[in-house]
Write a protein that holds these residues in place. Sequence first.
Motif, PDB file in Angstrom:
ATOM      1  N   THR A 181      -5.632   2.882   7.915  1.00 50.81           N
ATOM      2  CA  THR A 181      -6.011   1.796   8.977  1.00 50.81           C
ATOM      3  C   THR A 181      -5.059   1.118   9.434  1.00 50.81           C
ATOM      4  N   SER A 182      -4.282   0.524   8.012  1.00 53.88           N
ATOM      5  CA  SER A 182      -3.185  -0.485   7.856  1.00 53.88           C
ATOM      6  C   SER A 182      -1.998   0.206   8.576  1.00 53.88           C
ATOM      7  N   ASP A 183      -1.617   1.512   8.147  1.00 54.05           N
ATOM      8  CA  ASP A 183      -0.195   2.494   8.435  1.00 54.05           C
ATOM      9  C   ASP A 183      -0.259   2.430   9.882  1.00 54.05           C
ATOM     10  N   LEU A 184      -1.551   2.925  10.649  1.00 57.83           N
ATOM     11  CA  LEU A 184      -1.439   3.388  11.883  1.00 57.83           C
ATOM     12  C   LEU A 184      -1.996   2.300  13.027  1.00 57.83           C
ATOM     13  N   ALA A 185      -2.243   1.192  12.564  1.00 58.20           N
ATOM     14  CA  ALA A 185      -2.693   0.185  13.559  1.00 58.20           C
ATOM     15  C   ALA A 185      -1.709   0.068  15.020  1.00 58.20           C
ATOM     16  N   GLY A 186      -0.739   0.169  14.906  1.00 53.44           N
ATOM     17  CA  GLY A 186       0.141   0.027  15.933  1.00 53.44           C
ATOM     18  C   GLY A 186       0.127   1.112  17.083  1.00 53.44           C
ATOM     19  N   TRP A 187      -0.457   2.232  16.706  1.00 55.73           N
ATOM     20  CA  TRP A 187      -0.742   2.996  17.690  1.00 55.73           C
ATOM     21  C   TRP A 187      -1.862   3.184  18.398  1.00 55.73           C
ATOM     22  N   HIS A 205     -11.255  14.433  18.974  1.00 58.42           N
ATOM     23  CA  HIS A 205     -10.925  13.063  19.395  1.00 58.42           C
ATOM     24  C   HIS A 205     -11.821  12.650  20.427  1.00 58.42           C
ATOM     25  N   ARG A 206     -12.212  11.394  20.469  1.00 54.51           N
ATOM     26  CA  ARG A 206     -13.293  11.084  21.545  1.00 54.51           C
ATOM     27  C   ARG A 206     -12.738  11.338  22.951  1.00 54.51           C
ATOM     28  N   SER A 207     -11.473  11.196  23.048  1.00 51.40           N
ATOM     29  CA  SER A 207     -11.083  11.525  24.621  1.00 51.40           C
ATOM     30  C   SER A 207     -11.320  12.935  25.105  1.00 51.40           C
ATOM     31  N   GLN A 208     -11.485  13.945  24.125  1.00 51.78           N
ATOM     32  CA  GLN A 208     -11.932  15.172  24.636  1.00 51.78           C
ATOM     33  C   GLN A 208     -13.311  15.326  24.995  1.00 51.78           C
ATOM     34  N   GLY A 210     -10.961   6.445  17.135  1.00 53.49           N
ATOM     35  CA  GLY A 210     -11.301   7.687  17.952  1.00 53.49           C
ATOM     36  C   GLY A 210     -11.559   9.034  17.535  1.00 53.49           C
ATOM     37  N   PHE A 211     -11.109   9.194  16.429  1.00 58.13           N
ATOM     38  CA  PHE A 211     -11.201  10.726  15.822  1.00 58.13           C
ATOM     39  C   PHE A 211     -12.834  10.799  15.209  1.00 58.13           C
ATOM     40  N   ILE A 212     -13.253  12.080  15.388  1.00 60.67           N
ATOM     41  CA  ILE A 212     -14.677  12.375  14.927  1.00 60.67           C
ATOM     42  C   ILE A 212     -14.901  13.190  13.951  1.00 60.67           C
ATOM     43  N   PHE A 213     -15.367  12.657  12.690  1.00 59.97           N
ATOM     44  CA  PHE A 213     -15.297  13.338  11.586  1.00 59.97           C
ATOM     45  C   PHE A 213     -16.794  13.929  11.101  1.00 59.97           C
ATOM     46  N   MET A 218      -5.056   4.433  18.180  1.00 56.21           N
ATOM     47  CA  MET A 218      -5.137   5.740  18.609  1.00 56.21           C
ATOM     48  C   MET A 218      -6.592   5.869  19.241  1.00 56.21           C
ATOM     49  N   SER A 219      -7.600   4.862  19.004  1.00 54.02           N
ATOM     50  CA  SER A 219      -8.774   4.752  19.626  1.00 54.02           C
ATOM     51  C   SER A 219      -8.670   4.905  21.340  1.00 54.02           C
ATOM     52  N   LYS A 220      -7.750   4.551  21.755  1.00 54.08           N
ATOM     53  CA  LYS A 220      -7.298   4.255  23.201  1.00 54.08           C
ATOM     54  C   LYS A 220      -6.448   5.181  23.715  1.00 54.08           C
ATOM     55  N   MET A 221      -5.768   6.129  22.972  1.00 58.25           N
ATOM     56  CA  MET A 221      -4.984   7.268  23.094  1.00 58.25           C
ATOM     57  C   MET A 221      -5.845   8.641  23.655  1.00 58.25           C
TER      58      MET A 221
END
Length: 445
Positions: free
Chosen positions: A218-224, A81-84, A197-200, A226-229
């Motif tokens: 992308t639709s399911d998880l928009a509320g989280w 994840h980019r935060s790492q 935010g995840f690196i593949f 995650m790019s900013k987590m």
Amino acid sequence: MSAVAESNVVGNSGCGFAEYPIFRKARPDRTVEDILADIQHAADLPLAQGIPLPAEAYTTEAFYNWEVENVLRAEWLCLAHRSQIPNPGDFLNIDILGEPLIVVHGKDGQIRVLSRVCPHRAMDIMPPGFGYDGHGPADAREGGAGCGHTRLFLCPYHHWSFELDGSLKACPEMQNAEGFRRDDYALTTFRSELWNGFIFVNLDGKAGSLEANMTDLTSDLAGWDMSKMKVVIEREWDCPFNWKVLIENFMEPYHHLGAHCRTLQPLMPAKDTWTSGERAHSIRVNTPLKEAALSEMRQQYADGTTEGFPLIPTLPPEHQVQWSAYLSYPTFLLFGGPDRMIWYRLDPITTDRSRLITTTLVNEEALAAPDFEKRKAAAEKMMIDFHLEDMEVCTAVQRGFYSTGYRRGRLSHLEMPIWLIERYLAARSRNTWPTYDRPAAPSQR
């Protein structure tokens, strides 16, 4: 019939677990073609007649090798994840499917996945411990094993150095090599993309668009968002079982009744769970919170006694009352709740061995809470408690696949994810995807 016992220790650094011997029966294995035909047969059965994958799908080296080439290397695998690696010069060393890799945040702000193998003499330029003590410009930093910061990469063998984009910077004493050009000897760059935010990475470079594959998630998880987590918890586990054993166990909620009878079952009973309709590239499983557990959670948040992180305000109502499990084929696993996201990074190693990193991501509001460390400790304990239960059953299941006493059972309707994984493997053996050449299975709700 002879048997060879190999002792496998289940666990990670700092945690002790019982040793489980795996008994490998010396029996002839079916061919890969036979196993694939069996999987196709199982995939074509309706769920009400469903059966698990054949044992050989978890025990046969030739079949594992088929999976490596046709599934794992051919598709998108999540590395980080980019935060790492938040700052230019930050990097992670990751080994996956025999490839020593560096995930690096470049000076130009770009994230790249580079080979760690020096093009000169095949030296790993970042061996464990970052090379020799005091050698080279790379420094270890907080964030787990293999996590560092550097201004360039220096091979400890002959001091060839590379820029963060992989280009060869310097190579001493090469002036007498006829026709030698520095531009010809960069570190290999693997195809990579970012999503949420995840690196593949795609190791064979031939996969389709990651963004297109992730449309449903992308639709399911928009509320989280995650790019900013940020990743705040990370635990590594040595897993003496096939990678699919972990995937199936993660996705099917039927085992809440048994393995998680004291942890997850009281919160999200198996009988209330359901699987969404079949998709080409992912699976979604819904695990609603029990009404009593939901009421208790709301009361704890109201009176300030909760051990959870602050609730994520951007989640739609459906995700405020349940956890949801997701698989993006082949190995990207997420378990999202009202206050956090749990991500499992799974690295298949051999037929019956995998490496797993369990992580928890939270948002900025959670990080800013004055009692964040206390809440983090509670979250880590919860994650370890239910994962220990999974480790025990997954290890025992792998042992069972080698037994001549195993009789292939039947699937419960609560094991629809296992049936969908079968349909995915069958589709990949046909060089297509689920729902492309077969009708999509409907949702259970």
